[in-house]
Every structure is written in C-alpha cells, then in structure tokens.
Design an enzyme around this catalytic site. Structure first.
Site, PDB file in Angstrom:
ATOM      1  N   CYS A   1       6.798  52.876   4.878  1.00  0.00           N
ATOM      2  CA  CYS A   1       6.909  53.727   6.081  1.00  0.00           C
ATOM      3  C   CYS A   1       5.562  53.984   6.761  1.00  0.00           C
ATOM      4  CB  CYS A   1       7.543  55.061   5.717  1.00  0.00           C
ATOM      5  SG  CYS A   1       9.052  54.880   4.789  1.00  0.00           S
TER       6      CYS A   1
ATOM      7  N   HIS B   1       6.147  60.873  10.539  1.00  0.00           N
ATOM      8  CA  HIS B   1       7.183  59.948  10.074  1.00  0.00           C
ATOM      9  C   HIS B   1       8.467  60.750   9.873  1.00  0.00           C
ATOM     10  CE1 HIS B   1       9.496  57.164   7.880  1.00  0.00           C
ATOM     11  NE2 HIS B   1       9.277  57.688   6.685  1.00  0.00           N
TER      12      HIS B   1
ATOM     13  N   ASN C   1      15.876  57.924   8.851  1.00  0.00           N
ATOM     14  CA  ASN C   1      14.568  57.379   8.480  1.00  0.00           C
ATOM     15  C   ASN C   1      14.573  55.870   8.735  1.00  0.00           C
ATOM     16  OD1 ASN C   1      12.316  56.384   7.187  1.00  0.00           O
ATOM     17  ND2 ASN C   1      12.601  57.577   5.308  1.00  0.00           N
TER      18      ASN C   1
HETATM   19  O1  UT7 Z   1      10.149  57.476   3.922  1.00  0.00           O
HETATM   20  C1  UT7 Z   1      10.074  57.866   2.589  1.00  0.00           C
HETATM   21  C2  UT7 Z   1      11.446  57.806   2.047  1.00  0.00           C
HETATM   22  N1  UT7 Z   1      12.015  58.855   1.318  1.00  0.00           N
HETATM   23  C3  UT7 Z   1      11.874  60.180   1.487  1.00  0.00           C
HETATM   24  O2  UT7 Z   1      11.106  60.646   2.243  1.00  0.00           O
HETATM   25  C4  UT7 Z   1      12.745  61.048   0.664  1.00  0.00           C
HETATM   26  C5  UT7 Z   1      12.136  62.365   0.340  1.00  0.00           C
HETATM   27  N2  UT7 Z   1      13.116  63.194  -0.334  1.00  0.00           N
HETATM   28  C6  UT7 Z   1      14.132  63.791   0.302  1.00  0.00           C
HETATM   29  O3  UT7 Z   1      14.267  63.696   1.500  1.00  0.00           O
HETATM   30  C7  UT7 Z   1      15.062  64.661  -0.513  1.00  0.00           C
HETATM   31  O4  UT7 Z   1      14.580  64.731  -1.833  1.00  0.00           O
HETATM   32  C8  UT7 Z   1      16.531  64.167  -0.507  1.00  0.00           C
HETATM   33  C9  UT7 Z   1      17.131  64.395   0.863  1.00  0.00           C
HETATM   34  C10 UT7 Z   1      16.594  62.696  -0.847  1.00  0.00           C
HETATM   35  C11 UT7 Z   1      17.342  64.949  -1.523  1.00  0.00           C
HETATM   36  O5  UT7 Z   1      17.263  66.323  -1.246  1.00  0.00           O
HETATM   37  P1  UT7 Z   1      16.938  67.363  -2.411  1.00  0.00           P
HETATM   38  O6  UT7 Z   1      16.994  68.691  -1.820  1.00  0.00           O
HETATM   39  O7  UT7 Z   1      15.640  66.920  -3.039  1.00  0.00           O
HETATM   40  O8  UT7 Z   1      18.152  67.162  -3.358  1.00  0.00           O
HETATM   41  P2  UT7 Z   1      18.153  66.767  -4.897  1.00  0.00           P
HETATM   42  O9  UT7 Z   1      17.811  65.327  -5.076  1.00  0.00           O
HETATM   43  O10 UT7 Z   1      17.371  67.777  -5.676  1.00  0.00           O
HETATM   44  O11 UT7 Z   1      19.674  66.965  -5.217  1.00  0.00           O
HETATM   45  C12 UT7 Z   1      20.293  68.246  -5.146  1.00  0.00           C
HETATM   46  C13 UT7 Z   1      21.765  68.062  -5.367  1.00  0.00           C
HETATM   47  C14 UT7 Z   1      22.089  67.182  -6.572  1.00  0.00           C
HETATM   48  O12 UT7 Z   1      23.226  67.698  -7.203  1.00  0.00           O
HETATM   49  P3  UT7 Z   1      23.104  68.595  -8.539  1.00  0.00           P
HETATM   50  O13 UT7 Z   1      22.386  67.705  -9.524  1.00  0.00           O
HETATM   51  O14 UT7 Z   1      22.288  69.787  -8.130  1.00  0.00           O
HETATM   52  O15 UT7 Z   1      24.517  68.869  -8.866  1.00  0.00           O
HETATM   53  C15 UT7 Z   1      22.431  65.856  -5.971  1.00  0.00           C
HETATM   54  O16 UT7 Z   1      23.280  65.092  -6.767  1.00  0.00           O
HETATM   55  O17 UT7 Z   1      22.348  67.407  -4.240  1.00  0.00           O
HETATM   56  C16 UT7 Z   1      23.106  66.280  -4.679  1.00  0.00           C
HETATM   57  N3  UT7 Z   1      23.092  65.263  -3.653  1.00  0.00           N
HETATM   58  C17 UT7 Z   1      23.993  65.227  -2.655  1.00  0.00           C
HETATM   59  N4  UT7 Z   1      25.047  66.012  -2.384  1.00  0.00           N
HETATM   60  C18 UT7 Z   1      25.761  65.706  -1.283  1.00  0.00           C
HETATM   61  C19 UT7 Z   1      22.209  64.249  -3.471  1.00  0.00           C
HETATM   62  N5  UT7 Z   1      22.539  63.533  -2.385  1.00  0.00           N
HETATM   63  C20 UT7 Z   1      23.644  64.133  -1.862  1.00  0.00           C
HETATM   64  C21 UT7 Z   1      24.440  63.850  -0.734  1.00  0.00           C
HETATM   65  N6  UT7 Z   1      25.475  64.684  -0.489  1.00  0.00           N
HETATM   66  N7  UT7 Z   1      24.182  62.837   0.099  1.00  0.00           N
END
Ligand code: UT7
Length: 327
Positions: free
Chosen positions: A114, A254, A284
């Site tokens: 990115c 970004h 993204n």
């Molecule tokens: O360009 C660089 C590329 N990547 C990034 O910049 C990504 C950076 N990270 C992020 O944007 C965030 O970490 C995410 C959007 C990917 C995830 O958000 P988060 O607040 O960090 O969520 P998490 O991974 O801590 O997950 C929280 C909960 C989990 O459930 P449990 O374990 O608490 O029951 C996940 O399984 O949210 C769940 N979850 C979802 N629920 C509904 C993860 N993805 C989803 C989804 N819909 N799409």
C-alpha cells in the site's frame, strides 16, 4: 530534496461494478453495521473477469496523458506500484508501456504494497533529479479482488479494485513534490502477505486447496503498527522541510480503515475538515488509494496551486512513507 517534482496531471480508473456491504452480508457472516463502524467502508469496486491490473492502470494513465495534453511517446519513465500485478514477471509497468505505446519509456514495478505509490514518487524524484529521465508516469493500480478470499470475512470486507496515475516532471518553480520519508520493517512481514505462488511456496494443488493464493492478514496486529508507522512517516517528512502539521492544508492518508485515519489525524492534531476520506466508496485499494484520493481532491477543488498536501501510507512489508506536495 531541493528540487520540486511538478505534477502535470492525474487520472483514475475504477471498475463500474460495485460490491456493497449488503452484497457481502449474503456471502459471509457479517453485517453492514459491523463493516461501517469497524472499517468505514460501505462499498468497493470489483473488476470483471478478464480485467487485469494493467487494464485499470493503462486507463488511468490515458486519462492523465489526456489531461496533460501529452502523448505516450513523450514518456521517458513508467513506474507502477502494485501488489496484484498481472504476473510475477514481466512487470505490470512493461505491460502498460505496451498498451499505451510508450515506446521510449523505461518501465518497471516497485513492490511496497500500500505504500508503493509513495515509494514510486520518491524514486522517480531521485531519478529525475539526477537527469536520468524527464517525463515520468507514476501509477498505483490494483485488482485485489483477484487475490481476496470471499470466504474470509476478516479481509473480504476491506479490499477493492482501482487505479490512479500521476504525470510528473522536474519543475523550475517551487510547486510540486518537495519532501519525502520512506521506511520498512521486514520483521513484520507476517502481518500481511500472500503465502503461495512465489519461490518460497510455489503453486501446487495443495496450495490452491488450502487457499494460500489469497491475502492473509493479522488485522489487529497491523492496526497497531499502522498508526505508529504513518505517524512516523508524517512527522519525519514534515521535519525534513522544518514545517509542522499546522502548515498542512490537506492530509491524504492511505484509505485502510476509518479508525486508523481518525487515530492518525488526532495524533497529528489535524482538523477533520483537512483530511481527505473516500474509503466509504472504494474500501482499501492498496497502492491505488492515494493517487485516486489525490485526483478526487484536486477535482473537488480541495487542492489549489498553493496548498500544502501531505500524503501518508503504510502497508505490507511492512512499509510506510510520507510525501509532501505544494499544489
Ligand atoms: O493496507 C493495509 C491493510 N490492512 C489494514 O490496514 C488492516 C488494519 N486492521 C483493521 O482494519 C482491523 O483490524 C480490521 C477491520 C481488519 C478488524 O477490526 P478489529 O476491530 O481489529 O476486529 P478484530 O479483528 O479484533 O475482531 C473483532 C471481532 C472478532 O470476533 P470475536 O473474536 O470478538 O468473536 C472477529 O471474528 O470481529 C469479528 N469479525 C467480524 N465480524 C463481522 C472480523 N471480521 C468481521 C466481519 N464481520 N467482517
């Protein structure tokens, strides 16, 4: 850098097909509410079958050439930033060179995920500065939908396709790109990668069966380093020309996650109105996100010839970068 890299024009190309959060609700266990509050994304563009990264990149480039009144034969250099290139080789830049008919140009890709577009701008600035080339076409292009696993809700809600292009030349006046800072930390490469298809894990029936040709991401781990890396990129870029975030007219971050953008904005103490955000429409788009945003901000009149614009990115590698532009 004492010279200014003048921006002659910009162009973009985004596929027509829109994938909404409601569409994704039917594909994986997710909800519009979760996606909007956790990421800021409402919809993203998806390229059709048979459309590759070079198709989007070439279309964005044609718009930039048209906007500058320049022909492809006048190009000396084509650089493409992409994490979803047409092939491992040849470079997507060479394919775009052929599509444009830019016979005189030297063409190559840069791999910095990115942050790739800002890496390209910085390398182009150096190459033009030593007199190696005159007119450069810099493209950030991605078809991430081709390497996204639409069974994996933790990644498929984030990514989209698109391309942005910028035509640059070494300027005589004090307008254009005038400072940058790049950084990398390979020890964190495990946070975001495409495991198979390279020499470490060549493609086999098993790698395909195990979905190893799709993006794998530790979202949480990446989130934490993203804000820190982008803040460092911003601060070090500003320090190079001894200005502060108060001098910034527009921040173009970004577009990875609205919460990352908000944290960065707060750490840099920049008002919300001074931050360009389009993540709700495109998600993204990796290396394409900054050139698409810059093009739109220009069209919307949010950048004039005296604006000080700070572009900052982070991505897989991990990599990060900041670039300052006047105008
Ligand atoms: O360009 C660089 C590329 N990547 C990034 O910049 C990504 C950076 N990270 C992020 O944007 C965030 O970490 C995410 C959007 C990917 C995830 O958000 P988060 O607040 O960090 O969520 P998490 O991974 O801590 O997950 C929280 C909960 C989990 O459930 P449990 O374990 O608490 O029951 C996940 O399984 O949210 C769940 N979850 C979802 N629920 C509904 C993860 N993805 C989803 C989804 N819909 N799409």
């Amino acid at each position: 850098m004492k010279t200014y890299l003048k921006i002659l024009s910009t162009g973009i190309c985004v596929p027509e097909k829109i994938l909404t959060n409601q569409d994704l609700e039917k594909m994986v266990d997710t909800s519009d509410e979760w996606i909007v509050t956790r990421t800021g994304v409402r919809e993203r563009r998806i390229s059709d079958k048979g459309v590759s990264t070079s198709d989007l990149g070439a279309a964005a480039a044609r718009m930039a050439l048209k906007n500058a009144g320049m022909t492809a034969e006048e190009l000396d250099l084509i650089m493409v930033a992409t994490a979803s290139g047409d092939h491992l080789f040849p470079s997507t830049a060479c394919i775009i060179q052929e599509k444009l008919g830019a016979k005189r140009a030297t063409a190559f890709d840069i791999s910095a995920a990115c942050s790739g577009f800002l890496y390209c701008l910085t390398v182009a600035h150096s190459l033009l500065n030593i007199g190696a080339f005159r007119n450069a076409l810099i493209i950030g292009a991605e078809t991430l939908s081709k390497i996204t696993d639409y069974k994996d809700r933790s990644t498929c809600v984030l990514f989209g396709d698109g391309a942005g292009a910028m035509l640059v030349t070494l300027g005589k006046g004090k307008k254009g790109i005038f400072a940058s800072h790049l950084g990398s930390d390979g020890s964190l490469s495990c946070l975001l990668n495409l495991p198979a298809g390279g020499s470490r894990m060549p493609a086999t029936v098993e790698t395909v069966e195990q979905d190893l040709h799709y993006i794998k991401m530790n979202g949480n781990g990446l989130f934490k380093v993203a804000v820190r890396a982008m803040e460092e990129a911003a601060v070090k870029t500003l320090e190079k020309v001894k200005i502060t975030s108060e001098d910034i007219d527009l921040l173009i971050p970004h577009q990875a996650n609205i919460r990352i953008i908000t944290s960065l904005r707060k750490r840099l103490d920049i008002e919300e109105e001074k931050v360009y955000v389009n993540i709700e429409r495109y998600g993204n788009t990796s290396a394409a996100s900054i050139p698409i945003a810059y093009h739109e901000a220009r069209l919307q009149g949010r950048i004039d010839e005296n604006s000080i614009v700070l572009m900052v990115a982070f991505g897989g590698g991990i990599t990060w970068g900041g670039v300052l532009v006047k105008g």
